[in-house]
Write an enzyme that holds these catalytic residues in place. Structure first.
Site, PDB file in Angstrom:
ATOM      1  N   GLY A  36       0.994  -1.199   0.105  1.00 17.92           N
ATOM      2  CA  GLY A  36      -0.093  -0.129  -0.356  1.00 17.92           C
ATOM      3  C   GLY A  36       0.921   1.196  -0.066  1.00 17.92           C
ATOM      4  O   GLY A  36       1.969   1.382   0.073  1.00 17.92           O
ATOM      5  N   GLN A  42       2.851   9.819   1.264  1.00 15.03           N
ATOM      6  CA  GLN A  42       4.407   9.409   1.476  1.00 15.03           C
ATOM      7  C   GLN A  42       5.357   9.572   0.077  1.00 15.03           C
ATOM      8  O   GLN A  42       6.961   9.464  -0.186  1.00 15.03           O
ATOM      9  CB  GLN A  42       5.101   8.043   1.282  1.00 15.03           C
ATOM     10  CG  GLN A  42       3.672   7.228   2.999  1.00 15.03           C
ATOM     11  CD  GLN A  42       3.213   6.135   2.886  1.00 15.03           C
ATOM     12  OE1 GLN A  42       2.199   5.071   2.540  1.00 15.03           O
ATOM     13  NE2 GLN A  42       4.454   5.136   3.387  1.00 15.03           N
ATOM     14  N   CYS A  71       6.427  -0.241   7.434  1.00 15.20           N
ATOM     15  CA  CYS A  71       5.781   1.092   6.757  1.00 15.20           C
ATOM     16  C   CYS A  71       7.328   1.467   6.242  1.00 15.20           C
ATOM     17  O   CYS A  71       8.302   1.401   6.516  1.00 15.20           O
ATOM     18  CB  CYS A  71       5.458   1.648   7.426  1.00 15.20           C
ATOM     19  SG  CYS A  71       5.072   3.529   6.685  1.00 15.20           S
ATOM     20  N   LEU A  72       6.612   1.844   4.633  1.00 16.24           N
ATOM     21  CA  LEU A  72       8.039   2.395   3.745  1.00 16.24           C
ATOM     22  C   LEU A  72       8.721   3.469   4.473  1.00 16.24           C
ATOM     23  O   LEU A  72       9.621   3.793   4.001  1.00 16.24           O
ATOM     24  CB  LEU A  72       7.413   1.924   2.103  1.00 16.24           C
ATOM     25  CG  LEU A  72       7.706   1.117   1.362  1.00 16.24           C
ATOM     26  CD1 LEU A  72       5.967   1.566   0.474  1.00 16.24           C
ATOM     27  CD2 LEU A  72       7.571  -0.067   1.226  1.00 16.24           C
ATOM     28  N   HIS A  92      -4.537   0.806   8.034  1.00 13.29           N
ATOM     29  CA  HIS A  92      -3.411   1.846   7.989  1.00 13.29           C
ATOM     30  C   HIS A  92      -2.723   2.537   6.821  1.00 13.29           C
ATOM     31  O   HIS A  92      -2.231   3.938   7.060  1.00 13.29           O
ATOM     32  CB  HIS A  92      -1.507   0.911   7.219  1.00 13.29           C
ATOM     33  CG  HIS A  92      -0.564   0.751   7.154  1.00 13.29           C
ATOM     34  ND1 HIS A  92       0.633   0.791   8.428  1.00 13.29           N
ATOM     35  CD2 HIS A  92       1.084   1.611   6.629  1.00 13.29           C
ATOM     36  CE1 HIS A  92       1.796   1.220   7.781  1.00 13.29           C
ATOM     37  NE2 HIS A  92       0.960   2.269   6.628  1.00 13.29           N
ATOM     38  N   GLU A  93      -2.959   2.473   5.786  1.00 11.45           N
ATOM     39  CA  GLU A  93      -3.214   4.258   4.317  1.00 11.45           C
ATOM     40  C   GLU A  93      -4.265   4.901   5.302  1.00 11.45           C
ATOM     41  O   GLU A  93      -3.681   6.320   5.061  1.00 11.45           O
ATOM     42  CB  GLU A  93      -3.640   3.121   3.583  1.00 11.45           C
ATOM     43  CG  GLU A  93      -2.771   2.027   3.007  1.00 11.45           C
ATOM     44  CD  GLU A  93      -1.186   2.066   2.862  1.00 11.45           C
ATOM     45  OE1 GLU A  93      -0.584   3.314   3.211  1.00 11.45           O
ATOM     46  OE2 GLU A  93      -0.328   1.420   2.851  1.00 11.45           O
ATOM     47  N   HIS A 125      -2.404   7.250   7.600  1.00 11.67           N
ATOM     48  CA  HIS A 125      -1.121   7.947   7.027  1.00 11.67           C
ATOM     49  C   HIS A 125      -1.418   9.644   6.245  1.00 11.67           C
ATOM     50  O   HIS A 125      -1.395  10.269   6.650  1.00 11.67           O
ATOM     51  CB  HIS A 125      -0.614   7.382   5.903  1.00 11.67           C
ATOM     52  CG  HIS A 125       0.068   6.880   5.937  1.00 11.67           C
ATOM     53  ND1 HIS A 125       1.817   7.101   6.903  1.00 11.67           N
ATOM     54  CD2 HIS A 125       0.335   4.896   5.398  1.00 11.67           C
ATOM     55  CE1 HIS A 125       2.638   6.184   6.971  1.00 11.67           C
ATOM     56  NE2 HIS A 125       2.438   4.774   6.318  1.00 11.67           N
TER      57      HIS A 125
HETATM   58  O1  GNR Z   1       4.070  -2.534   2.725  1.00 10.72           O
HETATM   59  C1  GNR Z   1       3.305  -2.838   3.680  1.00 10.72           C
HETATM   60  N1  GNR Z   1       3.118  -3.345   4.298  1.00 10.72           N
HETATM   61  C2  GNR Z   1       2.421  -3.712   5.485  1.00 10.72           C
HETATM   62  C3  GNR Z   1       2.273  -4.377   6.205  1.00 10.72           C
HETATM   63  C4  GNR Z   1       1.753  -4.853   7.417  1.00 10.72           C
HETATM   64  C5  GNR Z   1       0.756  -3.529   7.328  1.00 10.72           C
HETATM   65  C6  GNR Z   1       0.806  -2.691   6.927  1.00 10.72           C
HETATM   66  C7  GNR Z   1       1.175  -2.720   5.949  1.00 10.72           C
HETATM   67  S1  GNR Z   1       1.302  -1.011   4.981  1.00 10.72           S
HETATM   68  C8  GNR Z   1       3.190  -0.906   3.886  1.00 10.72           C
HETATM   69  C9  GNR Z   1       3.313   0.180   3.301  1.00 10.72           C
HETATM   70  C10 GNR Z   1       2.916   1.192   3.580  1.00 10.72           C
HETATM   71  O2  GNR Z   1       4.101   1.569   4.293  1.00 10.72           O
HETATM   72  N2  GNR Z   1       2.173   1.745   2.940  1.00 10.72           N
HETATM   73  O3  GNR Z   1       1.793   3.219   4.120  1.00 10.72           O
HETATM   74 NI    NI Z   2       2.771   3.048   5.725  1.00 15.75          NI
END
Ligand code: GNR
Ligand code: NI
Length: 182
Positions: free
Chosen positions: A46, A51, A94-95, A136-137, A140
């Site tokens: 995601g 980001q 998270c990236l 999660h997104e 953000h």
């Molecule tokens: O790549 C991602 N893997 C992930 C794994 C478990 C829970 C959430 C994520 S999201 C993350 C990519 C990211 O940072 N998205 O904002």
């Molecule tokens: Ni993230």
């Protein structure tokens, strides 16, 4: 499509609240396409627009397994409209917080409303990794990071580590500039 640089901790933009898009126009579609390529390249499941430094409520997600056919989701102005009482724990990353993962408990199932790549209103119900990624997104977009759900000790430790690394990177750049003028 262009791969854009992903910002990381402690960049203050990660704490900014993103603005809704008025409509899904060509500019938003371009952003979505660039985000998708950036996410696949990373790789990640995601990505939220902030980001890549863009404070708009735009998200891309693809939770298809490696080797399976790609199944991208493009979401503008996504909102959780229902979440289950049942929770589950996922090991999140998270990236924007590279090389750090921790268990996070969230609702196991959610329904989300959003505009798709054509600006059409849609709703999806999700479970498993997709439900986790959606939450999660959307976090953000509100300046919330998964480390906000872990213990304060661990959160402060990881933030400190990234501040130190950013300082080291900054100092090295300055030294190089002084020595070579480049
Ligand atoms: O790549 C991602 N893997 C992930 C794994 C478990 C829970 C959430 C994520 S999201 C993350 C990519 C990211 O940072 N998205 O904002
Ligand atoms: Ni993230």
């Amino acid at each position: 499509m262009t791969i854009r640089p992903i910002i990381s901790l402690p960049d203050p933009r990660l704490r900014q609240k993103s603005e809704p898009v008025a409509r899904v126009d060509d500019g938003v579609r371009q952003l979505m396409d660039d985000m998708l390529e950036t996410m696949y390249d990373a790789p990640g499941v995601g990505l939220a627009a902030i980001q890549v430094g863009v404070p708009k409520r735009v998200v891309v997600i693809d939770t298809a397994k490696d080797g399976d056919e790609k199944h991208p989701l493009f979401l503008a102005n996504p909102e959780i409209v229902w979440s289950s009482e049942e929770k589950r724990v996922y090991q999140e990353g998270c990236l924007s917080i590279p090389d750090f993962t921790e268990d996070v408990e969230r609702p196991e199932r959610v329904r989300a409303r959003f505009l798709d790549r054509n600006g059409e209103p849609r709703e999806i119900e999700a479970d498993g990794l997709l439900a986790t990624a959606l939450q999660h997104e959307i976090d953000h977009l509100n300046g919330v990071l998964f480390i906000d759900y872990i213990s304060r000790l661990k959160r402060e430790r990881i933030i400190k580590k990234f501040i130190k690394q950013a300082k080291r990177d900054g100092d090295e750049r300055e030294t190089r500039q002084r020595q070579t003028g480049s």
